[in-house]
Enzyme design. Sequence first.
Site, PDB file in Angstrom:
ATOM      1  N   GLU A 127      24.386  44.617 -26.001  1.00 45.12           N
ATOM      2  CA  GLU A 127      25.394  44.177 -25.332  1.00 45.12           C
ATOM      3  C   GLU A 127      26.404  45.421 -25.801  1.00 45.12           C
ATOM      4  OE1 GLU A 127      27.061  40.524 -26.939  1.00 45.12           O
ATOM      5  OE2 GLU A 127      25.555  39.410 -25.536  1.00 45.12           O
ATOM      6  N   TRP A 156      22.944  48.842 -21.279  1.00 45.34           N
ATOM      7  CA  TRP A 156      21.553  49.807 -21.469  1.00 45.34           C
ATOM      8  C   TRP A 156      20.329  48.849 -20.918  1.00 45.34           C
ATOM      9  CZ3 TRP A 156      24.531  53.556 -22.233  1.00 45.34           C
ATOM     10  CH2 TRP A 156      25.262  53.316 -23.229  1.00 45.34           C
ATOM     11  N   GLY A 242       7.314  45.025 -28.390  1.00 47.59           N
ATOM     12  CA  GLY A 242       7.722  46.146 -27.765  1.00 47.59           C
ATOM     13  C   GLY A 242       7.697  47.249 -28.585  1.00 47.59           C
ATOM     14  N   ARG A 268      -1.363  82.674 -22.040  1.00 51.00           N
ATOM     15  CA  ARG A 268      -0.166  83.710 -22.266  1.00 51.00           C
ATOM     16  C   ARG A 268      -0.610  84.603 -23.515  1.00 51.00           C
ATOM     17  NH1 ARG A 268       4.605  85.936 -20.246  1.00 51.00           N
ATOM     18  NH2 ARG A 268       5.719  86.652 -22.025  1.00 51.00           N
ATOM     19  N   GLY A 340      10.629  81.366 -23.095  1.00 52.19           N
ATOM     20  CA  GLY A 340      11.643  81.114 -22.283  1.00 52.19           C
ATOM     21  C   GLY A 340      11.152  80.102 -21.009  1.00 52.19           C
ATOM     22  N   GLU A 363      14.753  49.787 -28.231  1.00 53.47           N
ATOM     23  CA  GLU A 363      13.794  48.728 -29.185  1.00 53.47           C
ATOM     24  C   GLU A 363      13.924  49.062 -30.499  1.00 53.47           C
ATOM     25  OE1 GLU A 363      10.391  47.454 -27.140  1.00 53.47           O
ATOM     26  OE2 GLU A 363      11.150  48.360 -25.135  1.00 53.47           O
ATOM     27  N   SER A 366      15.102  54.279 -35.368  1.00 49.72           N
ATOM     28  CA  SER A 366      14.680  54.591 -36.321  1.00 49.72           C
ATOM     29  C   SER A 366      15.260  54.107 -37.475  1.00 49.72           C
ATOM     30  CB  SER A 366      14.535  56.288 -36.500  1.00 49.72           C
ATOM     31  OG  SER A 366      13.857  56.891 -35.462  1.00 49.72           O
TER      32      SER A 366
HETATM   33  N1  CAA Z   1       9.771  37.757 -36.526  1.00 55.68           N
HETATM   34  C1  CAA Z   1      10.107  36.470 -36.518  1.00 55.68           C
HETATM   35  N2  CAA Z   1      11.437  36.391 -37.183  1.00 55.68           N
HETATM   36  C2  CAA Z   1      12.151  37.220 -37.541  1.00 55.68           C
HETATM   37  C3  CAA Z   1      11.874  38.555 -37.362  1.00 55.68           C
HETATM   38  C4  CAA Z   1      10.473  38.992 -36.745  1.00 55.68           C
HETATM   39  N3  CAA Z   1      10.014  40.030 -36.666  1.00 55.68           N
HETATM   40  N4  CAA Z   1      12.903  39.540 -37.932  1.00 55.68           N
HETATM   41  C5  CAA Z   1      13.812  38.784 -38.164  1.00 55.68           C
HETATM   42  N5  CAA Z   1      13.547  37.416 -38.139  1.00 55.68           N
HETATM   43  C6  CAA Z   1      14.112  36.171 -38.269  1.00 55.68           C
HETATM   44  C7  CAA Z   1      14.451  36.191 -39.920  1.00 55.68           C
HETATM   45  O1  CAA Z   1      13.262  35.514 -40.657  1.00 55.68           O
HETATM   46  C8  CAA Z   1      15.663  35.273 -39.912  1.00 55.68           C
HETATM   47  O2  CAA Z   1      15.245  34.048 -39.824  1.00 55.68           O
HETATM   48  P1  CAA Z   1      15.911  32.491 -40.764  1.00 55.68           P
HETATM   49  O3  CAA Z   1      17.148  32.770 -40.866  1.00 55.68           O
HETATM   50  O4  CAA Z   1      15.093  31.408 -40.199  1.00 55.68           O
HETATM   51  O5  CAA Z   1      15.043  33.067 -42.186  1.00 55.68           O
HETATM   52  C9  CAA Z   1      16.325  35.609 -38.789  1.00 55.68           C
HETATM   53  O6  CAA Z   1      15.347  36.153 -37.653  1.00 55.68           O
HETATM   54  C10 CAA Z   1      17.380  36.652 -39.181  1.00 55.68           C
HETATM   55  O7  CAA Z   1      16.599  37.795 -39.413  1.00 55.68           O
HETATM   56  P2  CAA Z   1      17.660  38.746 -40.516  1.00 55.68           P
HETATM   57  O8  CAA Z   1      18.414  38.123 -41.547  1.00 55.68           O
HETATM   58  O9  CAA Z   1      16.603  39.855 -41.030  1.00 55.68           O
HETATM   59  O10 CAA Z   1      18.771  39.450 -39.604  1.00 55.68           O
HETATM   60  P3  CAA Z   1      19.523  40.708 -39.501  1.00 55.68           P
HETATM   61  O11 CAA Z   1      20.930  40.325 -38.840  1.00 55.68           O
HETATM   62  O12 CAA Z   1      19.476  41.509 -40.904  1.00 55.68           O
HETATM   63  O13 CAA Z   1      18.850  41.536 -38.220  1.00 55.68           O
HETATM   64  C11 CAA Z   1      17.196  43.125 -37.553  1.00 55.68           C
HETATM   65  C12 CAA Z   1      17.345  42.129 -38.350  1.00 55.68           C
HETATM   66  C13 CAA Z   1      15.767  43.543 -37.874  1.00 55.68           C
HETATM   67  C14 CAA Z   1      17.733  44.653 -38.126  1.00 55.68           C
HETATM   68  C15 CAA Z   1      17.221  42.685 -36.117  1.00 55.68           C
HETATM   69  O14 CAA Z   1      18.834  42.714 -35.685  1.00 55.68           O
HETATM   70  C16 CAA Z   1      16.891  44.036 -34.977  1.00 55.68           C
HETATM   71  O15 CAA Z   1      15.732  43.983 -34.790  1.00 55.68           O
HETATM   72  N6  CAA Z   1      17.737  44.799 -34.475  1.00 55.68           N
HETATM   73  C17 CAA Z   1      17.580  45.607 -33.691  1.00 55.68           C
HETATM   74  C18 CAA Z   1      17.679  45.059 -32.316  1.00 55.68           C
HETATM   75  C19 CAA Z   1      16.825  46.022 -31.144  1.00 55.68           C
HETATM   76  O16 CAA Z   1      15.575  46.551 -31.457  1.00 55.68           O
HETATM   77  N7  CAA Z   1      17.409  46.112 -30.006  1.00 55.68           N
HETATM   78  C20 CAA Z   1      16.617  46.941 -28.960  1.00 55.68           C
HETATM   79  C21 CAA Z   1      17.279  46.273 -27.639  1.00 55.68           C
HETATM   80  S1  CAA Z   1      16.061  46.038 -26.633  1.00 55.68           S
HETATM   81  C22 CAA Z   1      15.797  47.481 -25.614  1.00 55.68           C
HETATM   82  O17 CAA Z   1      16.019  48.690 -26.089  1.00 55.68           O
HETATM   83  C23 CAA Z   1      15.051  47.414 -24.474  1.00 55.68           C
HETATM   84  C24 CAA Z   1      15.018  48.168 -23.487  1.00 55.68           C
HETATM   85  O18 CAA Z   1      15.530  48.022 -22.260  1.00 55.68           O
HETATM   86  C25 CAA Z   1      13.888  49.475 -23.539  1.00 55.68           C
END
Ligand code: CAA
Length: 395
Positions: A127, A156, A242, A268, A340, A363, A366
Amino acid sequence: MNFVLTEEQIMIRNAARDFAQNECKPGVIERDSHMTHATEQIKTMGELGFMGMMVDPQYGGSGMDTISYAIAMEEISKVDNSVSVCMSVQNSLVLYGIEAYGNEEQKAKYIPDLATGKTIGAFCLSEPEAGSDATSQSTIAEDKGDYYLLNGTKNWITNGKKAGTYVVIAQTYPEKRHKGINVFIVEAGWEGVTTGIKEDKLGIRSSDTSSVMFADVKVPKANRIGPDGFGFKYAMKTLDGGRIGIAAQALGIAAGAYELALAYSHERKTFGKPINQHQAIAFKLADMQTKIEAARMLVYRAAWLKDQGMDYATAAAMAKLYASEVAMEVTVEAVQVHGGYGFVKEYHVERLMRDAKITQIYEGTSEIQRMVISRSAIKGKTYLPIEAKSEEAPV
Ligand code: CAA
């Protein structure tokens, strides 16, 4: 340990290579320059079975393993990353989740057209104010009894304007934070669904990236995937897979740039000999190839763990982190080897360099991959060798 591809995997690699070289390469420079969507190529990709590679054949998919998917992604990404990102989103972010967590009715209704590429899908998580911090969703899905009322804007979104089916993450119970998030299948034709302009981007320029808006969209209860409040876990689990797709894309970008640089280094000549006879260039090629091989091992390992039904979240994060950094480094060096000529569009490497950058961002940036990996490392998890098929052995 067995590093030999199966006959089926070789067949898939050759089919993906033929598709990339014969169908995607012609016109790739023009499509990139003019931001023209590769509609025909994506249609053909669906007919060839690359849009639903891991989907069960009973739903129209190709029923293949994740390693085959990574191999096909690599070949297509050597040539056209606007096409391969569409393939990655369709396979990993759209179809995987519906097949793994959808009910029978949802699978029968939505998967066959997505798996054959007749319908394009999009995954709506990001978002304007929630990218890396994915729990902070402001899109609201209000429970109205027999339907949800969906309001909000997603940014995005790959395939944003071309998609017929959206997988949408939205908040239903803000006080519960991530435990209040749900996930829905939303059809593009429903009242209240609109899209923004196509984004003008540094790389993957012909891919369709836009915002998607939902204004009082009535989503039937039957279109919620999984139990109430499952949406955030769904998004995380989907992104784990992903990240293997994007890691394979990054690997393909690096490998494609390397192949071009190697071929050019034979042709080259400077100071009376091919440039690869100069140590300055030969050592660049050595470093490029070594990094690519290391990235490939991480990608294949993550894919293999997924195929074994083992935990692959951290392995996928490592593969994406490393492969995307290698893609950036190798494409910069490939441009340098070309001198070049590398700076002009005709030689393809400048486009691959521009495409590489997004693999460090989408996704999960880094920095997010490092968060995922470090959290697992701090818990004391170890990675290799894998000694047993248990959830505890590898991460
Ligand atoms: N599998 C299962 N559960 C998971 C998990 C996983 N890989 N990762 C986290 N969780 C669960 C945790 O266990 C936790 O659950 P409980 O509360 O029940 O214990 C819950 O999710 C929350 O986890 P965190 O406390 O770790 O959450 P956080 O706020 O610290 O965030 C994060 C974790 C890994 C940083 C996550 O927010 C994240 O991955 N962020 C990046 C998002 C992203 O990749 N966006 C890309 C957009 S999609 C895109 O780009 C598509 C496109 O069009 C190409």
